[in-house]
Write a protein that holds these residues in place. Sequence first.
Motif, mmCIF file in Angstrom:
data_model
loop_
_atom_site.group_PDB
_atom_site.id
_atom_site.type_symbol
_atom_site.label_atom_id
_atom_site.label_comp_id
_atom_site.label_asym_id
_atom_site.label_seq_id
_atom_site.Cartn_x
_atom_site.Cartn_y
_atom_site.Cartn_z
ATOM 1 N N LEU A 42 0.855 -1.078 -0.082
ATOM 2 C CA LEU A 42 -0.056 0.022 -0.049
ATOM 3 C C LEU A 42 0.925 1.246 0.191
ATOM 4 C CD1 LEU A 42 -3.098 0.731 1.900
ATOM 5 C CD2 LEU A 42 -1.415 2.467 2.294
ATOM 6 N N GLU B 283 -1.084 8.262 -9.041
ATOM 7 C CA GLU B 283 -0.859 6.775 -8.971
ATOM 8 C C GLU B 283 0.450 6.336 -9.563
ATOM 9 O OE1 GLU B 283 -4.210 5.655 -10.999
ATOM 10 O OE2 GLU B 283 -5.556 7.055 -9.914
ATOM 11 N N ALA C 292 2.300 3.358 -7.222
ATOM 12 C CA ALA C 292 1.537 2.221 -7.617
ATOM 13 C C ALA C 292 1.697 1.442 -8.925
ATOM 14 C CB ALA C 292 -0.142 2.406 -7.059
ATOM 15 N N LYS D 111 -2.098 -1.225 -3.759
ATOM 16 C CA LYS D 111 -3.112 -0.377 -3.497
ATOM 17 C C LYS D 111 -2.571 1.238 -3.327
ATOM 18 C CE LYS D 111 -7.459 0.825 -1.160
ATOM 19 N NZ LYS D 111 -8.277 0.629 -0.033
ATOM 20 N N GLN D 112 -2.891 2.094 -4.315
ATOM 21 C CA GLN D 112 -2.654 3.425 -4.150
ATOM 22 C C GLN D 112 -3.539 4.433 -3.264
ATOM 23 O OE1 GLN D 112 -0.015 5.292 -5.832
ATOM 24 N NE2 GLN D 112 -0.324 6.562 -4.102
ATOM 25 N N HIS E 61 -8.445 1.281 4.778
ATOM 26 C CA HIS E 61 -8.094 0.883 3.347
ATOM 27 C C HIS E 61 -7.809 -0.486 3.151
ATOM 28 C CE1 HIS E 61 -8.166 5.240 1.984
ATOM 29 N NE2 HIS E 61 -7.066 5.486 2.810
ATOM 30 N N TRP F 19 -9.896 -5.092 1.029
ATOM 31 C CA TRP F 19 -8.881 -5.165 0.108
ATOM 32 C C TRP F 19 -7.700 -6.194 0.347
ATOM 33 C CZ3 TRP F 19 -3.519 -3.792 0.495
ATOM 34 C CH2 TRP F 19 -2.689 -3.932 -0.677
ATOM 35 N N ALA G 51 -12.775 6.621 -5.161
ATOM 36 C CA ALA G 51 -12.235 5.654 -5.993
ATOM 37 C C ALA G 51 -11.671 5.970 -7.131
ATOM 38 C CB ALA G 51 -12.916 4.255 -5.933
ATOM 39 N N ALA H 144 -5.114 -0.768 -6.765
ATOM 40 C CA ALA H 144 -6.389 -0.225 -6.489
ATOM 41 C C ALA H 144 -6.276 1.255 -5.951
ATOM 42 C CB ALA H 144 -7.007 -0.960 -5.391
ATOM 43 N N GLU I 265 -7.211 4.756 -4.267
ATOM 44 C CA GLU I 265 -8.360 5.289 -3.266
ATOM 45 C C GLU I 265 -7.665 6.399 -2.325
ATOM 46 O OE1 GLU I 265 -10.919 3.556 0.512
ATOM 47 O OE2 GLU I 265 -10.522 2.214 -1.312
#
Length: 310
Positions: free
Chosen positions: A65, A72, A75, A86-87, A104, A108, A298, A307, A309
């Motif tokens: 993460l 992004e 990520a 996940k970003q 977060h 996930w 998102a 991903a 978020e």
Amino acid sequence: MCRVVDLQQAVLAGNDTRAQALRAELAARGTAVVNLLSSPGSGKTALLEQELLLATGRGLRVAALTADLATENDARRLARSGAPVKQVLTDGLCHLEAHMLARHLDGWLPDGTGILFVENVGNLVCPASYDLGETLRVALASVTEGEDKPLKYPTAFGLAHLVVVTKTDLADAVGFDEAAFRANVAQVNPGVEVLLTSVRDGLGAGALLDRAAAAAVGGPRHEPVMARSGAPGHSHTHDDWPAYANGPARDEAHAHVQAHDQGLPHEHAHEHAHEHGPEAGTAHARTPGHEGPGQGRADAGVSGPVAAES
């Protein structure tokens, strides 16, 4: 009768309580968390990409993460490893907190993940004082940043279980004094291991992953001098710092709980930003006309294992 409440202490204590709970939850799932702290441009993402590639090549169940104010980019780089990534976009917030990480991860983090790498926001001030429920805390510094970095940021380096030096292939070019750096680290965190790495020439490849795997099995081998109470090897009280952390260093550890530009208490300024939205803890579309910091959303257009978020 008037009662004086230290809002700074209350906020940090609340975070520590949530971090303890998250640490227990993840330990029960068999997941170790590695919290990576450094300045922007230290080479943290490049090193993490290398370690994720090695992990997936070994068949290890890892995930990452990564937190940034915007874009992004990190990520997408990390996702090339094949690991779930996940970003988190903080939209201006300078650090992650335990409740943010928990939110977060919910829904996930893949089952069976043995190691979760958390690439914190590039910043050695605010993130340093927030326990995320991590198993291993790593402070990184590149050779281009100077040997006195640990003295300038004693909280970040003083609470680390491991210190990593990056970009050592540039050491001669920039005149990096390894002995001086090690002496400065020892001054703020006696006994902590200093690991030398270079993604370009392969020095130390896999060493961070090995330390993370060892921590996942038996916990950190080194307890920072600043860890005085709470969870073994990390949690601390903010009134029980070693002598070197008094004065300016202690002020550094608490400064982030002030609103950065408005002079408002952290409990109002930051908690409002972190939990704002229709339902705290739920990703939702950005509301037109209300694009304040930290609003959960998102992002569209992200594919593969990434991903995004905030």
